[in-house]
Design a protein around this motif. Structure first.
Motif, PDB file in Angstrom:
ATOM      1  N   LEU A 196       0.977  -1.090  -0.023  1.00 49.61           N
ATOM      2  CA  LEU A 196      -0.082   0.030   0.083  1.00 49.61           C
ATOM      3  C   LEU A 196       0.870   1.210  -0.144  1.00 49.61           C
ATOM      4  O   LEU A 196       1.863   1.320   0.787  1.00 49.61           O
ATOM      5  CB  LEU A 196      -0.920  -0.040   1.119  1.00 49.61           C
ATOM      6  CG  LEU A 196      -2.022  -1.161   1.277  1.00 49.61           C
ATOM      7  CD1 LEU A 196      -2.865  -0.811   2.549  1.00 49.61           C
ATOM      8  CD2 LEU A 196      -2.978  -0.729  -0.038  1.00 49.61           C
ATOM      9  N   PRO A 197       0.498   2.230  -0.796  1.00 55.79           N
ATOM     10  CA  PRO A 197       1.161   3.479  -0.813  1.00 55.79           C
ATOM     11  C   PRO A 197       0.987   4.092   0.690  1.00 55.79           C
ATOM     12  O   PRO A 197       0.191   3.994   1.195  1.00 55.79           O
ATOM     13  CB  PRO A 197       0.496   4.405  -1.975  1.00 55.79           C
ATOM     14  CG  PRO A 197      -0.144   3.422  -2.704  1.00 55.79           C
ATOM     15  CD  PRO A 197      -0.652   2.351  -2.003  1.00 55.79           C
ATOM     16  N   PRO A 198       1.886   5.446   0.908  1.00 52.14           N
ATOM     17  CA  PRO A 198       1.582   5.978   2.199  1.00 52.14           C
ATOM     18  C   PRO A 198       0.452   6.554   2.062  1.00 52.14           C
ATOM     19  O   PRO A 198      -0.356   7.035   1.243  1.00 52.14           O
ATOM     20  CB  PRO A 198       2.824   7.140   1.873  1.00 52.14           C
ATOM     21  CG  PRO A 198       3.849   6.589   1.239  1.00 52.14           C
ATOM     22  CD  PRO A 198       3.032   5.563   0.297  1.00 52.14           C
ATOM     23  N   THR A 199      -0.204   7.146   3.491  1.00 50.16           N
ATOM     24  CA  THR A 199      -1.229   7.479   3.802  1.00 50.16           C
ATOM     25  C   THR A 199      -1.225   9.289   3.430  1.00 50.16           C
ATOM     26  O   THR A 199      -0.325   9.626   4.064  1.00 50.16           O
ATOM     27  CB  THR A 199      -2.151   7.226   4.926  1.00 50.16           C
ATOM     28  OG1 THR A 199      -2.289   5.822   5.096  1.00 50.16           O
ATOM     29  CG2 THR A 199      -3.364   8.164   5.464  1.00 50.16           C
ATOM     30  N   LEU A 200      -2.055   9.847   2.909  1.00 46.99           N
ATOM     31  CA  LEU A 200      -2.206  11.230   2.672  1.00 46.99           C
ATOM     32  C   LEU A 200      -3.265  11.750   3.774  1.00 46.99           C
ATOM     33  O   LEU A 200      -4.504  11.444   3.679  1.00 46.99           O
ATOM     34  CB  LEU A 200      -2.222  11.806   1.333  1.00 46.99           C
ATOM     35  CG  LEU A 200      -1.394  11.213   0.439  1.00 46.99           C
ATOM     36  CD1 LEU A 200      -1.680  11.591  -1.060  1.00 46.99           C
ATOM     37  CD2 LEU A 200       0.122  11.806   0.727  1.00 46.99           C
ATOM     38  N   LEU A 201      -3.107  12.774   4.683  1.00 44.94           N
ATOM     39  CA  LEU A 201      -3.787  13.357   5.598  1.00 44.94           C
ATOM     40  C   LEU A 201      -3.875  14.871   5.281  1.00 44.94           C
ATOM     41  O   LEU A 201      -2.780  15.601   5.348  1.00 44.94           O
ATOM     42  CB  LEU A 201      -3.531  12.989   7.046  1.00 44.94           C
ATOM     43  CG  LEU A 201      -3.535  11.611   7.467  1.00 44.94           C
ATOM     44  CD1 LEU A 201      -3.197  11.700   8.529  1.00 44.94           C
ATOM     45  CD2 LEU A 201      -5.083  11.058   7.400  1.00 44.94           C
ATOM     46  N   SER A 202      -5.015  15.159   4.913  1.00 43.17           N
ATOM     47  CA  SER A 202      -5.071  16.726   4.771  1.00 43.17           C
ATOM     48  C   SER A 202      -6.460  17.490   5.405  1.00 43.17           C
ATOM     49  O   SER A 202      -7.529  16.698   5.260  1.00 43.17           O
ATOM     50  CB  SER A 202      -5.217  16.868   3.102  1.00 43.17           C
ATOM     51  OG  SER A 202      -5.514  18.137   2.738  1.00 43.17           O
ATOM     52  N   PRO A 203      -6.421  18.700   5.568  1.00 45.29           N
ATOM     53  CA  PRO A 203      -7.797  19.102   6.068  1.00 45.29           C
ATOM     54  C   PRO A 203      -8.698  19.473   4.975  1.00 45.29           C
ATOM     55  O   PRO A 203      -9.709  20.199   5.321  1.00 45.29           O
ATOM     56  CB  PRO A 203      -7.126  20.640   6.863  1.00 45.29           C
ATOM     57  CG  PRO A 203      -6.012  20.799   6.321  1.00 45.29           C
ATOM     58  CD  PRO A 203      -5.515  19.599   5.712  1.00 45.29           C
ATOM     59  N   VAL A 204      -8.300  19.752   3.610  1.00 42.18           N
ATOM     60  CA  VAL A 204      -9.016  20.080   2.522  1.00 42.18           C
ATOM     61  C   VAL A 204      -9.087  18.925   1.597  1.00 42.18           C
ATOM     62  O   VAL A 204      -8.317  17.960   1.595  1.00 42.18           O
ATOM     63  CB  VAL A 204      -8.636  21.254   1.808  1.00 42.18           C
ATOM     64  CG1 VAL A 204      -8.368  22.461   2.737  1.00 42.18           C
ATOM     65  CG2 VAL A 204      -7.054  21.017   1.158  1.00 42.18           C
ATOM     66  N   ALA A 205     -10.174  18.854   0.777  1.00 43.66           N
ATOM     67  CA  ALA A 205     -10.439  17.953  -0.225  1.00 43.66           C
ATOM     68  C   ALA A 205      -9.101  17.960  -1.304  1.00 43.66           C
ATOM     69  O   ALA A 205      -8.712  19.176  -1.698  1.00 43.66           O
ATOM     70  CB  ALA A 205     -11.553  18.220  -0.953  1.00 43.66           C
ATOM     71  N   PHE A 206      -8.834  16.844  -1.793  1.00 47.38           N
ATOM     72  CA  PHE A 206      -7.776  16.517  -3.079  1.00 47.38           C
ATOM     73  C   PHE A 206      -8.259  15.666  -3.718  1.00 47.38           C
ATOM     74  O   PHE A 206      -8.969  15.125  -3.524  1.00 47.38           O
ATOM     75  CB  PHE A 206      -6.539  16.712  -2.295  1.00 47.38           C
ATOM     76  CG  PHE A 206      -6.074  15.448  -1.490  1.00 47.38           C
ATOM     77  CD1 PHE A 206      -5.786  14.300  -2.156  1.00 47.38           C
ATOM     78  CD2 PHE A 206      -6.525  15.368  -0.239  1.00 47.38           C
ATOM     79  CE1 PHE A 206      -5.464  13.166  -1.340  1.00 47.38           C
ATOM     80  CE2 PHE A 206      -6.628  14.397   0.694  1.00 47.38           C
ATOM     81  CZ  PHE A 206      -6.018  12.925   0.052  1.00 47.38           C
ATOM     82  N   ARG A 207      -7.465  15.777  -5.148  1.00 48.71           N
ATOM     83  CA  ARG A 207      -7.728  14.710  -6.054  1.00 48.71           C
ATOM     84  C   ARG A 207      -7.537  13.132  -5.572  1.00 48.71           C
ATOM     85  O   ARG A 207      -6.320  12.936  -5.269  1.00 48.71           O
ATOM     86  CB  ARG A 207      -6.978  15.113  -7.691  1.00 48.71           C
ATOM     87  CG  ARG A 207      -7.407  14.276  -8.584  1.00 48.71           C
ATOM     88  CD  ARG A 207      -6.358  14.524  -9.749  1.00 48.71           C
ATOM     89  NE  ARG A 207      -6.757  13.868 -10.807  1.00 48.71           N
ATOM     90  CZ  ARG A 207      -6.353  13.815 -12.152  1.00 48.71           C
ATOM     91  NH1 ARG A 207      -5.309  14.870 -12.148  1.00 48.71           N
ATOM     92  NH2 ARG A 207      -6.417  12.875 -12.995  1.00 48.71           N
ATOM     93  N   GLY A 208      -8.552  12.527  -5.809  1.00 50.08           N
ATOM     94  CA  GLY A 208      -8.454  11.162  -5.351  1.00 50.08           C
ATOM     95  C   GLY A 208      -8.560  10.987  -3.741  1.00 50.08           C
ATOM     96  O   GLY A 208      -8.596   9.748  -3.243  1.00 50.08           O
ATOM     97  N   GLY A 209      -8.839  11.857  -2.997  1.00 49.40           N
ATOM     98  CA  GLY A 209      -9.016  11.736  -1.493  1.00 49.40           C
ATOM     99  C   GLY A 209     -10.296  11.357  -1.214  1.00 49.40           C
ATOM    100  O   GLY A 209     -11.303  11.461  -2.020  1.00 49.40           O
ATOM    101  N   THR A 210     -10.400  10.738   0.071  1.00 50.73           N
ATOM    102  CA  THR A 210     -11.787  10.203   0.505  1.00 50.73           C
ATOM    103  C   THR A 210     -12.129  10.960   1.783  1.00 50.73           C
ATOM    104  O   THR A 210     -11.142  11.000   2.484  1.00 50.73           O
ATOM    105  CB  THR A 210     -12.092   8.918   0.652  1.00 50.73           C
ATOM    106  OG1 THR A 210     -10.927   8.381   1.327  1.00 50.73           O
ATOM    107  CG2 THR A 210     -12.054   8.279  -0.686  1.00 50.73           C
ATOM    108  N   MET A 211     -13.309  11.413   2.023  1.00 49.83           N
ATOM    109  CA  MET A 211     -13.779  11.941   3.364  1.00 49.83           C
ATOM    110  C   MET A 211     -13.875  10.952   4.353  1.00 49.83           C
ATOM    111  O   MET A 211     -14.422   9.869   4.403  1.00 49.83           O
ATOM    112  CB  MET A 211     -14.645  12.878   3.373  1.00 49.83           C
ATOM    113  CG  MET A 211     -15.164  13.541   4.734  1.00 49.83           C
ATOM    114  SD  MET A 211     -16.723  14.547   4.762  1.00 49.83           S
ATOM    115  CE  MET A 211     -15.916  15.872   3.734  1.00 49.83           C
TER     116      MET A 211
END
Length: 325
Positions: A196-211
């Motif tokens: 699995l690739p590393p996890t991305l955590l962000s406070p805003v929506a981004f391409r390919g991200g899920t809430m």
């Protein structure tokens, strides 16, 4: 995902697709950060975590990225890719030692000079007195490899420790992005995160991200206060609680609990060092709200003051905060 079927761990073609999509998401987040539409985001690998921050956050006027913990191998790989970085905690410790060694004796004007860092010349000079005595040939001089190992001992000793924190600034953060995208060792080959690739955590929506939502549980209890019982209400939140979420929670509880509440916080220890002060002059820069509360953004813009520690206990009484780290 422990115990569940993980078809990606053995399917190389699927791993390549996942990594390709992840690279697109990572690049999307960096572009949002550069355009100041995202204040910060995390890249969580199975070995280390990277925090990218937009210009204007943590008192810096340029984009910054902090990596922790690091190893000598990772640092050398970053250097070989042309990524310029500093080790703020190591430099801070070195500066502090220099200041401690440069003090004055009472009632005198003499000052102890600081001891210079060892060099190859020093090693040669340390054997000159043996040559004068005519016994130099009988004493085995350390070879180049031994001298190199001695010099690298300190660098290896700080591996996996808070002192190994690496700070990357400005355009070097883009080079770091490319390095991480192309780094094969970011993906675990065994364990629950295998393939699995590393996890991305962000406070805003981004391409390919899920809430994703945090798990919350409220509890009601009775507590004895003097001769009576009072209702006690508690809220337990589990998951990756990002800095802006914590600040939003404190503002919510401040209003809902009329300026009186307490909180116990459990930090992911490897990320506590992200509270360290960056080796840069503090600046204040107007930032778009990025969907965050203005007061939250103002808090994130200030220079960190906790160093290697983090807030463990937070209490508000009569609308005034106290905390322990």
């Amino acid at each position: 995902i422990v115990g569940k079927a993980s078809p990606w761990s053995q399917d190389e073609a699927l791993q390549q697709v996942l990594m390709s999509d992840w690279s697109v998401s990572f690049t999307s987040l960096y572009n949002l950060l550069k355009a100041q539409l995202c204040p910060y985001f995390y890249v969580c690998t199975y070995q280390f975590t990277v925090l990218f921050r937009a210009a204007g956050l943590a008192g810096s006027d340029v984009i910054t990225a902090v990596v922790s913990p690091t190893t000598r191998g990772l640092r050398e790989a970053m250097r070989s890719e042309g990524i310029e970085f500093s080790l703020p905690l190591v430099e801070e410790s070195r500066t502090r030692k220099q200041k401690n060694s440069e003090y004055c004796l009472p009632n005198t004007d003499s000052v102890f000079p600081r001891e210079p860092a060892p060099s190859d010349d020093d090693d040669d000079e340390s054997f000159s007195w043996l040559e004068e005595m005519g016994v130099k040939d009988k004493v085995k001089k350390p070879d180049a490899i031994s001298i190199k190992l001695r010099k690298e001992k300190h660098e290896v000793q700080m591996d996996h420790k808070p002192e190994s924190l690496a700070l990357v600034k400005g355009t070097n953060t883009f080079t770091l992005l490319n390095f991480l995208i192309n780094c094969k060792s970011l993906v675990a080959v065994a364990g629950p995160q295998a393939g699995l690739p590393p996890t991305l955590l962000s406070p805003v929506a981004f391409r390919g991200g899920t809430m994703q939502t945090l798990k919350a549980r409220s509890l009601n209890a009775k507590a004895r206060v003097q001769l009576a019982y009072e209702d006690i209400f508690s809220l337990e939140i589990v998951g990756p609680i990002l800095p802006h979420s914590l600040h939003s929670l404190t503002m919510l509880l401040k209003a809902a609990q009329r300026g009186a509440f307490s909180a116990v916080l459990y930090t992911h220890e490897p990320t506590a060092v992200f509270n360290t002060h960056l080796d840069t002059e503090a600046v204040r820069k107007d930032l778009p709200t990025c969907g965050l509360h203005p007061k939250t953004l103002d808090q994130l813009s200030q220079c960190p003051t906790l160093g290697k520690s983090s807030v463990r206990f937070l209490e508000m009484k009569d609308y005034a905060y106290t905390w322990k780290s």
